[in-house]
Design a protein around this motif. Structure first.
Motif, PDB file in Angstrom:
ATOM      1  N   ASN A  16    -114.364 -36.267  20.527  1.00 32.49           N
ATOM      2  CA  ASN A  16    -114.311 -35.055  19.708  1.00 32.49           C
ATOM      3  C   ASN A  16    -112.897 -34.520  19.480  1.00 32.49           C
ATOM      4  OD1 ASN A  16    -117.044 -35.208  19.508  1.00 32.49           O
ATOM      5  ND2 ASN A  16    -117.473 -33.496  20.870  1.00 32.49           N
ATOM      6  N   ARG A  17    -112.037 -34.619  20.466  1.00 28.23           N
ATOM      7  CA  ARG A  17    -110.679 -34.092  20.304  1.00 28.23           C
ATOM      8  C   ARG A  17    -109.939 -34.810  19.181  1.00 28.23           C
ATOM      9  NH1 ARG A  17    -105.698 -35.039  21.550  1.00 28.23           N
ATOM     10  NH2 ARG A  17    -105.931 -36.806  22.931  1.00 28.23           N
ATOM     11  N   ARG A  18    -110.040 -36.121  19.144  1.00 31.12           N
ATOM     12  CA  ARG A  18    -109.338 -36.890  18.115  1.00 31.12           C
ATOM     13  C   ARG A  18    -110.038 -36.755  16.754  1.00 31.12           C
ATOM     14  NH1 ARG A  18    -104.162 -37.876  17.656  1.00 31.12           N
ATOM     15  NH2 ARG A  18    -103.713 -39.711  18.856  1.00 31.12           N
ATOM     16  N   LYS A  25    -131.712 -38.636  10.986  1.00 32.85           N
ATOM     17  CA  LYS A  25    -132.738 -37.607  11.184  1.00 32.85           C
ATOM     18  C   LYS A  25    -132.145 -36.254  11.604  1.00 32.85           C
ATOM     19  CE  LYS A  25    -133.512 -38.998  15.896  1.00 32.85           C
ATOM     20  NZ  LYS A  25    -133.815 -40.222  16.535  1.00 32.85           N
ATOM     21  N   ASN A  26    -130.880 -36.232  12.013  1.00 29.84           N
ATOM     22  CA  ASN A  26    -130.247 -34.993  12.453  1.00 29.84           C
ATOM     23  C   ASN A  26    -129.505 -34.261  11.332  1.00 29.84           C
ATOM     24  OD1 ASN A  26    -130.999 -35.277  15.241  1.00 29.84           O
ATOM     25  ND2 ASN A  26    -129.501 -36.930  15.342  1.00 29.84           N
ATOM     26  N   PHE A  27    -129.446 -34.840  10.153  1.00 35.52           N
ATOM     27  CA  PHE A  27    -128.788 -34.188   9.028  1.00 35.52           C
ATOM     28  C   PHE A  27    -129.666 -33.049   8.511  1.00 35.52           C
ATOM     29  CE2 PHE A  27    -126.082 -37.804   9.077  1.00 35.52           C
ATOM     30  CZ  PHE A  27    -124.943 -37.462   8.363  1.00 35.52           C
ATOM     31  N   PRO A  28    -129.073 -31.932   8.169  1.00 34.33           N
ATOM     32  CA  PRO A  28    -129.873 -30.814   7.648  1.00 34.33           C
ATOM     33  C   PRO A  28    -130.334 -31.085   6.205  1.00 34.33           C
ATOM     34  CG  PRO A  28    -127.552 -30.244   7.663  1.00 34.33           C
ATOM     35  CD  PRO A  28    -127.667 -31.588   8.319  1.00 34.33           C
ATOM     36  N   ASP A  29    -131.401 -30.438   5.813  1.00 37.51           N
ATOM     37  CA  ASP A  29    -131.938 -30.609   4.465  1.00 37.51           C
ATOM     38  C   ASP A  29    -130.933 -30.198   3.396  1.00 37.51           C
ATOM     39  OD1 ASP A  29    -134.324 -31.575   5.461  1.00 37.51           O
ATOM     40  OD2 ASP A  29    -135.318 -29.611   5.432  1.00 37.51           O
ATOM     41  N   LEU A  30    -130.122 -29.189   3.686  1.00 33.59           N
ATOM     42  CA  LEU A  30    -129.133 -28.727   2.726  1.00 33.59           C
ATOM     43  C   LEU A  30    -128.162 -29.852   2.352  1.00 33.59           C
ATOM     44  CD1 LEU A  30    -128.001 -26.334   1.132  1.00 33.59           C
ATOM     45  CD2 LEU A  30    -126.609 -25.768   3.117  1.00 33.59           C
ATOM     46  N   PHE A  31    -127.833 -30.696   3.312  1.00 38.90           N
ATOM     47  CA  PHE A  31    -126.950 -31.823   3.044  1.00 38.90           C
ATOM     48  C   PHE A  31    -127.607 -32.783   2.050  1.00 38.90           C
ATOM     49  CE2 PHE A  31    -125.202 -36.018   3.752  1.00 38.90           C
ATOM     50  CZ  PHE A  31    -123.837 -35.775   3.763  1.00 38.90           C
ATOM     51  N   THR A  36    -121.264 -40.514  15.661  1.00 40.36           N
ATOM     52  CA  THR A  36    -121.970 -41.332  16.647  1.00 40.36           C
ATOM     53  C   THR A  36    -123.179 -40.614  17.225  1.00 40.36           C
ATOM     54  OG1 THR A  36    -120.524 -40.498  18.385  1.00 40.36           O
ATOM     55  CG2 THR A  36    -119.895 -42.577  17.328  1.00 40.36           C
ATOM     56  N   GLY A  37    -123.248 -39.319  17.021  1.00 39.96           N
ATOM     57  CA  GLY A  37    -124.351 -38.525  17.560  1.00 39.96           C
ATOM     58  C   GLY A  37    -124.291 -37.113  17.013  1.00 39.96           C
ATOM     59  N   ILE A  38    -125.064 -36.244  17.627  1.00 44.99           N
ATOM     60  CA  ILE A  38    -125.165 -34.864  17.154  1.00 44.99           C
ATOM     61  C   ILE A  38    -123.841 -34.122  17.294  1.00 44.99           C
ATOM     62  CG2 ILE A  38    -126.308 -32.646  17.550  1.00 44.99           C
ATOM     63  CD1 ILE A  38    -128.804 -34.239  18.316  1.00 44.99           C
ATOM     64  N   SER A  39    -123.138 -34.333  18.375  1.00 47.12           N
ATOM     65  CA  SER A  39    -121.879 -33.638  18.610  1.00 47.12           C
ATOM     66  C   SER A  39    -120.847 -33.959  17.528  1.00 47.12           C
ATOM     67  CB  SER A  39    -121.339 -34.016  19.992  1.00 47.12           C
ATOM     68  OG  SER A  39    -120.079 -33.473  20.197  1.00 47.12           O
ATOM     69  N   SER A  40    -120.667 -35.236  17.246  1.00 38.52           N
ATOM     70  CA  SER A  40    -119.691 -35.620  16.222  1.00 38.52           C
ATOM     71  C   SER A  40    -120.193 -35.249  14.824  1.00 38.52           C
ATOM     72  CB  SER A  40    -119.371 -37.109  16.308  1.00 38.52           C
ATOM     73  OG  SER A  40    -120.547 -37.886  16.181  1.00 38.52           O
ATOM     74  N   LEU A  41    -121.487 -35.284  14.610  1.00 41.45           N
ATOM     75  CA  LEU A  41    -122.047 -34.866  13.325  1.00 41.45           C
ATOM     76  C   LEU A  41    -121.752 -33.401  13.064  1.00 41.45           C
ATOM     77  CD1 LEU A  41    -123.789 -35.375  10.809  1.00 41.45           C
ATOM     78  CD2 LEU A  41    -125.784 -34.834  12.210  1.00 41.45           C
ATOM     79  N   ASN A  42    -121.897 -32.577  14.075  1.00 38.32           N
ATOM     80  CA  ASN A  42    -121.602 -31.151  13.924  1.00 38.32           C
ATOM     81  C   ASN A  42    -120.137 -30.913  13.562  1.00 38.32           C
ATOM     82  OD1 ASN A  42    -124.195 -30.256  14.408  1.00 38.32           O
ATOM     83  ND2 ASN A  42    -123.875 -30.061  16.610  1.00 38.32           N
ATOM     84  N   LEU A  43    -119.262 -31.750  14.058  1.00 40.96           N
ATOM     85  CA  LEU A  43    -117.839 -31.603  13.740  1.00 40.96           C
ATOM     86  C   LEU A  43    -117.535 -31.936  12.278  1.00 40.96           C
ATOM     87  CD1 LEU A  43    -116.136 -33.186  16.883  1.00 40.96           C
ATOM     88  CD2 LEU A  43    -116.188 -30.781  16.246  1.00 40.96           C
ATOM     89  N   VAL A  44    -118.131 -32.991  11.751  1.00 37.70           N
ATOM     90  CA  VAL A  44    -117.772 -33.471  10.414  1.00 37.70           C
ATOM     91  C   VAL A  44    -118.616 -32.882   9.293  1.00 37.70           C
ATOM     92  CG1 VAL A  44    -116.938 -35.651  11.369  1.00 37.70           C
ATOM     93  CG2 VAL A  44    -119.238 -35.538  10.422  1.00 37.70           C
TER      94      VAL A  44
END
Length: 182
Positions: free
Chosen positions: A79-81, A152-158, A112-120
């Motif tokens: 996440n830092r990078r 499956k973790n992407f929001p509908d708005l996307f 790669t997962g929910i954490s990185s998805l939330n960042l981008v």
């Protein structure tokens, strides 16, 4: 070497992250210089135009490979990078569409997962709605590299924003949306 890199160069890419992004940024300048014309220059022939397009394609390909490798290095460090990568993207001037588009194309490499998805996600969504046709088309192309288990973790708005690309008035965006949907 740069064109078909995978995770095997992730440590090397992480160690040289700044150099990779810097080299890609320099290529943006070279790309823009190709279209600048001299005042004294005579009209271009078909072959001059073909040569100019070949140069632009070669620069674009190398730049894309460098940014891809930087994204692989960012994913390796976590996440830092990834935040460093996104910080560079956010600080690019709006008129540097080539570099912005290139970076957003490879944003999904870091998911790669929910954490990185939330960042981008916010930057990716913003790119889907960007005023630049190139950036919007690049944001669509990024979908090709999303891991299936993360979809499956992407929001509908996307997905709503993504589906708008199918009715985009610009051919470049529409073509990208259709090709990714296949």
């Amino acid at each position: 070497m740069f064109r078909h890199t995978r995770d095997e160069f992730s440590v090397l890419a992480h160690e040289n992250f700044d150099d990779l992004i810097g080299a890609a940024a320099i290529l943006t300048e070279k790309y823009e210089q190709i279209d600048k014309k001299n005042i004294i220059e005579v009209t271009d022939s078909f072959f001059d135009e073909l040569e100019r397009n070949n140069k632009k394609n070669a620069i674009n390909s190398l730049q894309s490979s460098l940014v891809n490798l930087a994204a692989v290095g960012a994913k390796h460090k976590g996440n830092r990078r990834i935040e460093d990568f996104l910080g560079l993207y956010r600080n690019l001037p709006k008129n540097q569409e080539q570099m912005r588009g290139c970076m957003i194309t490879h944003i999904s490499q870091m998911v790669t997962g929910i954490s990185s998805l939330n960042l981008v996600l916010s930057d990716w969504y913003g790119a889907l709605m960007d005023e630049s046709v190139l950036v919007r088309a690049s944001a669509i192309k990024a979908w090709e590299n999303v891991p299936f288990e993360v979809v499956k973790n992407f929001p509908d708005l996307f997905f709503d924003a993504f589906s708008l690309a199918l009715s985009d008035p610009y051919k470049m965006v529409h073509k990208s949306a259709v090709s990714v949907g296949e």
